[in-house]
Design an enzyme around this catalytic site. Structure first.
Site, short mmCIF file in Angstrom:
data_model
loop_
_atom_site.label_atom_id
_atom_site.label_comp_id
_atom_site.label_asym_id
_atom_site.label_seq_id
_atom_site.Cartn_x
_atom_site.Cartn_y
_atom_site.Cartn_z
CB SER A 42 -0.91 -0.03 1.24
OG SER A 42 -2.07 0.70 0.99
CG ASN A 45 2.09 2.91 -7.22
OD1 ASN A 45 1.10 3.45 -6.77
ND2 ASN A 45 2.12 1.66 -7.62
CB CYS A 46 0.22 8.32 -7.67
SG CYS A 46 -0.84 6.96 -8.21
CB THR A 276 -10.29 -15.02 -14.12
OG1 THR A 276 -10.44 -16.13 -13.22
CG2 THR A 276 -9.47 -13.92 -13.46
CB ILE A 281 -8.99 -16.99 -10.07
CG1 ILE A 281 -8.52 -18.33 -9.51
CG2 ILE A 281 -7.83 -16.00 -10.13
CD1 ILE A 281 -7.38 -18.98 -10.30
CB ALA A 283 -7.53 -10.70 -12.46
N GLY A 285 -7.03 -4.32 -11.54
CA GLY A 285 -5.93 -3.36 -11.68
C GLY A 285 -5.24 -3.40 -13.03
CG ASP A 286 -1.74 -0.94 -13.44
OD1 ASP A 286 -2.81 -0.30 -13.35
OD2 ASP A 286 -0.62 -0.46 -13.15
CE1 TYR A 437 -19.58 33.64 -10.65
CE2 TYR A 437 -21.69 34.37 -9.76
CZ TYR A 437 -20.45 34.67 -10.27
OH TYR A 437 -20.05 35.96 -10.40
P1 FAD Z 1 0.28 -2.17 -8.28
O1 FAD Z 1 -0.22 -1.06 -7.45
O2 FAD Z 1 1.46 -1.90 -9.14
O3 FAD Z 1 0.58 -3.38 -7.34
C1 FAD Z 1 1.01 -4.62 -7.83
C2 FAD Z 1 1.86 -5.28 -6.78
O4 FAD Z 1 1.90 -6.67 -7.04
C3 FAD Z 1 3.32 -4.82 -6.81
O5 FAD Z 1 3.67 -4.23 -5.60
C4 FAD Z 1 4.11 -6.09 -7.07
O6 FAD Z 1 5.31 -6.16 -6.33
C5 FAD Z 1 3.14 -7.15 -6.64
N1 FAD Z 1 3.35 -8.45 -7.31
C6 FAD Z 1 3.44 -8.69 -8.64
N2 FAD Z 1 3.60 -9.99 -8.90
C7 FAD Z 1 3.63 -10.62 -7.69
C8 FAD Z 1 3.80 -11.96 -7.30
N3 FAD Z 1 3.93 -12.95 -8.18
N4 FAD Z 1 3.81 -12.24 -5.98
C9 FAD Z 1 3.63 -11.25 -5.08
N5 FAD Z 1 3.49 -9.96 -5.38
C10 FAD Z 1 3.48 -9.64 -6.69
N6 FAD Z 1 -2.10 6.29 -11.56
C11 FAD Z 1 -2.95 7.33 -11.46
O7 FAD Z 1 -4.16 7.14 -11.58
N7 FAD Z 1 -2.48 8.60 -11.23
C12 FAD Z 1 -1.17 8.86 -11.07
O8 FAD Z 1 -0.78 10.01 -10.84
C13 FAD Z 1 -0.25 7.78 -11.19
N8 FAD Z 1 1.09 7.99 -11.05
C14 FAD Z 1 1.94 6.92 -11.08
C15 FAD Z 1 3.30 7.13 -10.87
C16 FAD Z 1 4.17 6.04 -10.88
C17 FAD Z 1 5.64 6.30 -10.68
C18 FAD Z 1 3.69 4.73 -11.10
C19 FAD Z 1 4.63 3.57 -11.10
C20 FAD Z 1 2.34 4.51 -11.31
C21 FAD Z 1 1.46 5.60 -11.31
N9 FAD Z 1 0.09 5.42 -11.52
C22 FAD Z 1 -0.77 6.49 -11.44
C23 FAD Z 1 -0.45 4.08 -11.84
C24 FAD Z 1 -1.02 3.39 -10.59
O9 FAD Z 1 -0.08 3.42 -9.58
C25 FAD Z 1 -1.40 1.98 -10.96
O10 FAD Z 1 -2.39 2.03 -11.94
C26 FAD Z 1 -1.94 1.20 -9.77
O11 FAD Z 1 -1.00 1.15 -8.75
C27 FAD Z 1 -2.29 -0.21 -10.22
O12 FAD Z 1 -2.66 -0.98 -9.12
P2 FAD Z 1 -2.42 -2.56 -9.12
O13 FAD Z 1 -2.93 -3.06 -7.84
O14 FAD Z 1 -2.96 -3.12 -10.38
O15 FAD Z 1 -0.85 -2.71 -9.23
#
Ligand code: FAD
Length: 584
Positions: A42, A45-46, A276, A281, A283, A285-286, A437
């Protein structure tokens, strides 16, 4: 609801953490375990680009929640530095590797959530693994870059999406001389090109050297440890560091190896509950593909808001799935591309589709208006323009998308339009939107209302619009003829007016016109238009232009009601300048 179910979550940042805490709120008796291969859960990253820029100074501020907080407040077990290696779907179990002990173990689940995020695209270029080449994804990445900064005087940022731009800004704030390389012909790919040209000018003024259509073919390390980037045009750029920011790709190895369905863009396919093709399962996020609400097409949309909301939706469905009948089950509506970025006092925001996306789908029943209203009334100190492009369905006025740039009040306008798009609203709804306004916050006709009014007037045929692209095509032909002497030019003008389709009438003041005008436009200031109607052609269309479109709108109404075939060049000279900037 007392059955104890075991829910495992892979990935402990945006989507994973959000899912875990929502499950706990819905189910006090579930066992919830998060596995995170990194050292932190948690984290923000942003915020990382701003940690590089020293805007965020203390690293701890990036830790939104700790494993202790998860344990004490939410009764959620967090295993950091624990990588999930594989999924055994038949036996509903996963193999995890504890990086600290090096040992593997098997964990069984009733429900499994994958939120493994995305990885930086690492381009396949010779020398890309040399020291001094970085990507920013995690807190350790940001530490590495920060500690190298004292030796970085010059840096190249590769990729001009939001992250690349934020990195470029923050490096400039740290005194670094930044060159931004973009392989396509515009920066900020989420915008249309004429809107992106504002941003390019703005960051160039801040000292960033923007290079479009730039293709790196290899990296070399020099004897002094600096890097040379060799470009396809045989140019070489020497720099101290390179930041790679050319995009991200879904991290799907686990899902793929487990045989989960993968879509055409390389993300995991899920239904509207983030489930999925395996009913146990989910899924989020990204790593997942989502439907675009406007185009209906699958899409990757790696941003934090969707990841968090998807985590929450998966949680509701899991609890429903496990215990049947929970009212927390909601469906994901899809993405509509709402995003924002701040760059040296400029805010860039967008929602819905842009014109490039519409063209790619061959959808042609759309119109667009440009406007440049102030963020608040002009008489209150500090008014700043907001540059807006609104795109709508020309058959029924449904709002399809908006892009906006400016120093103040931009995100608020895009958020309002975004909410309207989500409700499938029309430009008639925008013109009637009741928005707050007071002089320091807006205007009695808010920019959102104005955008709706311009578009609605156009649909009611009270305000026909000319197409900038048509004018620019003629303009290029005109520029090609610039070798002619004056007499020839005049003759050409009489015999073969470059604007065959229209007569351009500039309704600004004489001084404004003389300062700069569209070639061959005639000047009839708005206040004298009624007396000078006889000077205008009734045979051809009249295209009216002014500074930002407002006077030209009034002129359009006068001319229309006097029987002229008339169109407004929406956005006026302000938009003309953007189109000029993007001419090849
Ligand atoms: P993440 O938050 O990336 O989390 C995935 C986690 O899974 C990681 O910590 C990784 O270590 C873990 N993981 C992966 N594989 C495994 C495994 N096999 N076993 C255990 N752990 C694993 N979005 C915005 O909307 N606005 C912003 O301003 C913005 N700025 C950003 C700036 C940066 C530098 C970055 C890197 C991203 C930014 N983003 C922004 C994008 C946003 O952070 C992501 O869209 C969001 O974090 C995605 O969430 P997530 O849970 O999918 O993945």
């Amino acid at each position: 609801m007392t059955a104890k179910k075991r829910i495992l979550i892979v990935g402990g940042v945006a989507g994973g953490a959000s899912c875990a805490t929502r499950i706990r709120r819905l189910c006090e008796h579930c066992e919830i375990i998060i596995f995170e291969m990194g050292a932190y859960v948690s984290f923000a990253n942003c915020g990382l680009p701003y940690f590089i820029g020293d805007v965020i100074v203390e690293e701890e501020k990036l830790l939104v929640a700790t494993p202790e907080l998860f344990k004490n407040r939410f009764k959620i077990q967090v295993c950091t530095e624990t990588e999930v290696l594989s999924i055994d779907r038949d036996n509903k179990s996963i193999v995890v590797n504890d990086k600290k002990s090096g040992k593997n173990r098997v964990e069984s689940y009733d429900s499994l959530v994958l939120s493994t995020g995305a990885a930086a695209v690492w381009p396949d270029i010779k020398g890309v693994d040399l020291p001094g080449i970085y990507a920013l994804r995690t807190i350790p990445d940001s530490r590495k870059i920060r500690s190298a900064l004292s030796d970085i005087k010059k840096a190249v940022v590769m990729g001009a999406g939001y992250l690349g731009l934020e990195l470029a800004e923050n490096l400039v704030k740290r005194g670094v001389d930044v060159t931004l390389l973009q392989s396509s012909n515009q920066i900020v790919p989420m915008l249309d090109k004429e809107m992106a040209s504002f941003v390019e000018k703005h960051i160039t003024k801040q000292g960033i050297n923007c290079r479009l259509n730039a293709h790196v073919t290899s990296f070399d390390q020099n004897q002094d440890q600096r890097l040379t980037l060799n470009l396809s045009n045989d140019e070489a750029i020497i720099t101290d560091a390179v930041m790679i920011s050319v995009g991200v790709k879904p991290r799907i190895e686990l899902a793929e190896n487990a045989g989960l369905e993968i879509g055409e863009y390389g993300g995991v396919r899920v239904d509207e509950h983030m489930q999925t093709n395996d009913p146990n399962i989910w899924a989020v996020g990204d790593m997942v593909e989502v439907r675009h609400v406007i185009t209906g097409k699958w899409h990757l949309f790696p941003l934090a808001g969707p990841a968090n909301r998807q985590g929450r939706i998966a949680a509701g469905h899991i609890v429903d799935h496990e215990f049947a009948g929970d009212s927390a089950k909601i469906s994901y509506r899809g993405v509509q591309g709402t995003s924002v970025c701040g760059l040296f006092d400029l805010t860039v925001a967008t929602t819905g589709v842009n014109e490039k996306q519409l063209k790619a789908t061959s959808f042609t029943d759309y119109e667009k208006v440009y406007l440049h209203p102030s963020n608040h009334v002009g008489y209150y100190p500090g008014a700043k323009p907001i540059h807006i492009k609104l795109i709508y369905d020309s058959r029924n006025g449904t709002v399809l998308g908006a892009q906006a740039l400016g120093e103040s009040g931009v995100a608020r306008r895009i958020d309002v339009i975004s909410a309207f798009i989500q409700m499938n609203a029309t430009v008639y709804d925008l013109e009637e939107a009741e928005l707050c306004y007071a002089p320091q916050f807006g205007a009695t006709k808010d920019p959102v209302n104005l955008a709706g009014m311009l578009a609605a007037n156009q649909l009611r045929d009270n305000h026909p619009l000319a197409v900038w692209e048509e004018l620019m095509e003629s303009h290029v032909q005109e520029a090609d003829d610039s070798e002619q002497d004056d007499a020839e030019r005049l003759l050409t003008l009489i015999l073969d007016d470059p604007y065959k389709q229209a007569q351009i009438v500039d309704v600004r003041t004489v001084a404004e016109y003389e300062n700069k005008h569209i070639p061959n436009a005639i000047n009839v200031p708005l206040d004298s238009l009624r007396e000078r109607l006889d000077e205008l052609s009734r045979e051809r269309e009249v295209w009216v232009v002014c500074g930002v479109g407002q006077r030209a709108y009034n002129a359009t109404r006068i001319l229309q009601q006097n029987g002229f075939k008339v169109k407004n060049l929406s956005g006026g000279m302000q938009t003309y300048n953007s189109y000029l900037d993007i001419q090849p």
